[in-house]
Design an enzyme around this catalytic site. Structure first.
Site, short mmCIF file in Angstrom:
data_model
loop_
_atom_site.label_atom_id
_atom_site.label_comp_id
_atom_site.label_asym_id
_atom_site.label_seq_id
_atom_site.Cartn_x
_atom_site.Cartn_y
_atom_site.Cartn_z
CD GLU A 222 -2.95 1.07 2.31
OE1 GLU A 222 -3.66 2.06 2.53
OE2 GLU A 222 -3.08 -0.02 2.91
NE ARG A 223 -2.30 5.47 -0.17
CZ ARG A 223 -3.32 5.71 -0.99
NH1 ARG A 223 -3.14 5.66 -2.30
NH2 ARG A 223 -4.51 6.00 -0.51
CG ASN B 144 -4.95 0.00 6.33
OD1 ASN B 144 -5.50 0.52 7.29
ND2 ASN B 144 -4.61 0.70 5.25
CD GLU C 178 -7.42 6.22 6.55
OE1 GLU C 178 -7.35 7.30 5.94
OE2 GLU C 178 -6.49 5.39 6.57
NE ARG D 185 -0.09 4.69 11.70
CZ ARG D 185 -0.84 5.06 10.67
NH1 ARG D 185 -2.06 4.60 10.53
NH2 ARG D 185 -0.39 5.92 9.78
CE LYS E 11 -0.70 9.11 8.81
NZ LYS E 11 -1.54 9.10 7.60
CG ASP F 115 -2.94 11.12 5.09
OD1 ASP F 115 -1.91 10.60 5.54
OD2 ASP F 115 -3.69 10.55 4.28
CD GLU G 125 2.77 7.00 10.84
OE1 GLU G 125 2.44 6.41 11.88
OE2 GLU G 125 2.05 7.03 9.82
CD GLU H 36 -0.73 8.39 0.73
OE1 GLU H 36 -1.96 8.31 0.67
OE2 GLU H 36 -0.09 8.17 1.78
CG HIS I 28 -6.74 16.08 1.07
ND1 HIS I 28 -7.53 15.47 0.13
CD2 HIS I 28 -6.44 15.12 1.99
CE1 HIS I 28 -7.70 14.20 0.46
NE2 HIS I 28 -7.04 13.95 1.58
#
Length: 732
Positions: free
Chosen positions: A218-219, A261, A342, A375, A411, A416, A438, A444, A572
């Site tokens: 992922e990513r 995830n 998520e 997290r 983060k 994000d 993080e 990404e 974003h």
């Protein structure tokens, strides 16, 4: 070359986790043109094949190329290192082999291992317990200050001979010191007068792999996962050693093998045994492994009816699972958890808190010295309609309620991994809880593995940011390293983009971000310029003119990315799913905060998200004087202006430009910088090996086209609101 057309069809499953797919056109390559015709990323490898390449490098050796030194450097170092004194016992095998192999190649001469120095130029490496010569040259207080991972490098005289001393308390400290010495030699630093004491500023320095058990990432933009779960435990890929060497060389000491995830299967006996074999391959290089775990694993693979963290049966299940893991992996690091975010389940589904969930896991691993990284990436809009405020509102009330072996992994910014964000307000707001920073190494939101974007300046901006939590000087870095509150447990994580491509990261220059993360995790006081110069000299060339040209390219590349993507605090604006290109008009059908329009709020009245005290008051989550400075558009730094304020198109900045004029200027400046990088790289033709040179040429061509697309798409869209205002002012 004749034109070739490829129709690249999108995948039918999981495509939102991959980059966009395009029709790909390959045209004749012409370096003289300002904008060249080129392919897009699905066919880059084919371009290289069709163009033809001379024997050259593929980037697989990263910054550990150990190219033989030029004559001048050889003269300087050959006399300084002639033989090595190092224990021949098993714990020192890794460092001994690395030193001997590297020195023989760099110095182009035989280096012998001896029991004691017999001439000038000996390198003496070891601990007080394994090498009596250490104690005679390094004091007990010096060694005590080094901890388990520190080292001393010193030029001195022993038994009448001029020697270089490498001392530490553990083989791992000696390993880090060896790589430091080799870095000095690779980059041309004198070691004639040497007295260096180093130890890491942050304790846990981890890569986070977002790798799935099926091999997808992922990513990830550099191929599939390097973890071959189907082959483990019987077959160990030789690249595991190369991966571990690279990490050890920059001081990284841990890796989370799987995606946040998470799939519960990572905790089955089958996968624990597989992971144990990977851990064995990484262990000689000082790398501990960690698992991302799914909170509902007791239900999914344990046969329990609940995963309630306060249920005694659930607690016992995790305790027994921890015992099983440590029986196979004695130095297992612990768990990383993404909970209630998520779609990932968390303790809230049982009416429990983040602290309840984290502490249950912490209790299971505590007897073995394990930790839990929980997290804070949560954004439940039922808590607040401004997404940036949600994590603060959820976690600050829990300050002091987490177990001592829990790190809240946070983060760098409150949204994000955007090209630029203000630092996350959680830093400084949870004084009774260690916070782990993080960062995202995989790009990404910054062009993925297609754009040259050196991220060290972004990370330095975050680390050096003053939170004012305990008055001036309470930087994010001092909160992360534990010094602000006196914590011994500290950590930093980098979400990596490593994959099966030969150069590991997709773009050769993306290797610099992996390197920079490790160097800053070890010592965040290093400048991004110093780190860039080290990496360039070890990766590309020792020629000073070439180094300077590449460093100029890298130094402004992040700011340029911000300019052509999200200037003045915008954020974003990326397309949904793949997050690669611009889509400022996107409106998500389900979640408002997955829409671009939610963030920029452009209309005829202006642009920007009003997070001032007159808006959502997100600015109130920061300490004075930041709260007051950022609350006023006249004193708010322009880099955060539209993050905190919705302003009219004709609002004038300190430069005298209106918001609309400034946006146009920034977008153009970003494009111009990419053009500068392309021209600078073109001038290096013949200075860089052909294979890597051509690869970067192709990607810079793509980046320029993408930057132009960002500029034109965003300005055309925003111009629909701004131009009528500007025209009306002109008419008046």
């Amino acid at each position: 070359m004749a034109n070739l057309i490829f129709n690249v069809k999108p995948k039918t499953k999981g495509s939102v986790k991959n980059r966009p797919f395009f029709f790909v056109q390959i045209n004749r390559f012409d370096r003289k043109k300002k904008i060249r015709n080129s392919c897009l990323h699905p066919a880059l490898f084919l371009v290289a094949l069709l163009a033809g390449t001379a024997h050259s490098e593929n980037g697989s050796r990263l910054w550990l190329r150990y190219v033989p030194l030029e004559d001048t450097a050889l003269t300087m170092y050959r006399g300084r290192i002639t033989q090595v004194v190092i224990p021949k016992t098993q714990p020192f095998t890794t460092v001994r082999e690395e030193l001997i192999s590297a020195l023989r190649t760099l110095l182009a001469k035989e280096i012998s291992v001896v029991s004691s120095p017999s001439q000038d130029g000996a390198l003496i490496a070891g601990t007080p317990d394994t090498c009596p010569l250490i104690s005679s040259s390094v004091t007990a207080s010096e060694l005590e200050a080094l901890g388990d991972e520190g080292f001393v490098l010193r030029s001195t005289t022993l038994n009448g001979y001029s020697v270089t001393l490498l001392a530490g308390n553990t083989p791992r400290g000696i390993l880090y010191g060896a790589f430091c010495l080799l870095r000095f030699i690779q980059t041309g630093h004198s070691i004639d007068i040497f007295d260096l004491h180093q130890k890491p500023k942050i304790q846990k320095r981890l890569l986070n792999h977002w790798d799935n058990l099926d091999g997808s990432v992922e990513r990830g933009y550099a191929g599939r996962s390097i973890w071959n779960w189907n082959d483990l435990p019987k077959k160990i890929d030789p690249r595991y050693k190369d991966y571990a060497r690279a990490n050890a060389s920059i001081g990284i000491n841990g890796t989370v093998l799987n995606n946040v995830n998470a799939q519960a299967q990572i905790l089955t006996t089958e996968y624990i045994r597989k992971a144990a074999s990977a851990a064995e391959a990484l262990r000689p290089w000082g790398i501990q492994i960690y698992f991302s775990v799914k909170f509902t694993a007791p239900v999914e693979i344990g046969g329990l009816a609940t995963s309630d963290p306060l249920d005694p049966g659930v607690q016992l299940w995790w305790i027994e699972k921890a015992k099983e893991i440590y029986s196979h992996i004695p130095d297992f690091g612990g768990f990383l958890v993404k909970a209630y975010s998520e779609g990932q389940p968390g303790p809230q589904i049982y009416g429990r808190s983040h602290a309840d969930g984290a502490n249950m896991l912490a209790k299971a691993v505590a007897p073995f010295g394990g930790i839990v990284m929980w997290r804070s990436f949560v954004y439940d809009l039922s808590i607040d309609t401004d997404r940036t405020k949600c994590a603060f509102l959820e976690f600050v009330p829990l300050d002091g309620k987490f177990a001592p072996n829990v790190l809240v992994q946070t983060k760098n910014g409150p949204v994000d991994f955007q090209p630029r964000e203000p630092f996350n307000p959680l830093f400084g707001s949870m004084p009774a809880t260690p916070l782990m920073l993080e960062l995202q190494i995989t790009q990404e939101y910054t062009g993925q593995a297609q754009h040259l974007v050196y991220l060290a300046p972004q990370w330095k901006e975050v680390l050096d940011s003053d939170t004012y939590a305990k008055g001036p000087g309470t930087t994010v870095a001092k909160i992360v390293d534990g010094s602000a509150e006196g914590y011994l447990l500290s950590g930093i994580a980098g979400v990596c983009g490593i994959g099966t491509e030969k150069n590991w990261t997709g773009h050769h220059f993306s290797q610099a971000n992996w390197y920079a993360f490790g160097r800053l995790a070890w010592d965040y006081t290093l400048s991004s310029e110093q780190i860039a110069e080290e990496w360039i000299r070890m990766t590309w060339s020792g020629d000073q003119k070439t180094v300077n040209q590449i460093k100029k390219m890298m130094s402004g590349s992040w700011e340029a990315c911000v300019d052509y993507m999200t200037p003045l605090g915008l954020h974003h604006l990326m397309a949904e799913g793949h997050h690669y290109g611009p889509q400022p008009n996107f409106v998500h059908p389900v979640r408002e905060d997955w829409s671009s329009t939610y963030y920029h709020k452009a209309d005829s009245g202006g642009i920007g998200f009003n997070r001032s005290s007159a808006g959502t008051n997100a600015v109130g989550q920061y300490f004075p004087p930041l709260r007051q400075l950022w609350d006023d558009p006249q004193t708010c730094p322009e880099i955060y202006l539209l993050w905190f304020h919705h302003l009219p198109w004709d609002h004038r900045l300190g430069s005298g430009l209106t918001i609309w004029q400034a946006l146009q200027a920034h977008y153009q400046r970003g494009v111009d910088y990419v053009q500068f990088m392309q021209d600078t790289w073109d001038a290096l033709d013949g200075k860089i090996d052909k294979q890597r040179y051509e690869h970067v040429c192709q990607l810079l061509t793509m980046q320029l086209k993408n930057a132009i697309q960002w500029r034109d798409t965003c300005l055309n869209y925003f111009g629909g609101f701004a131009n009528p205002i500007a025209k009306k002012q002109t008419d008046n």
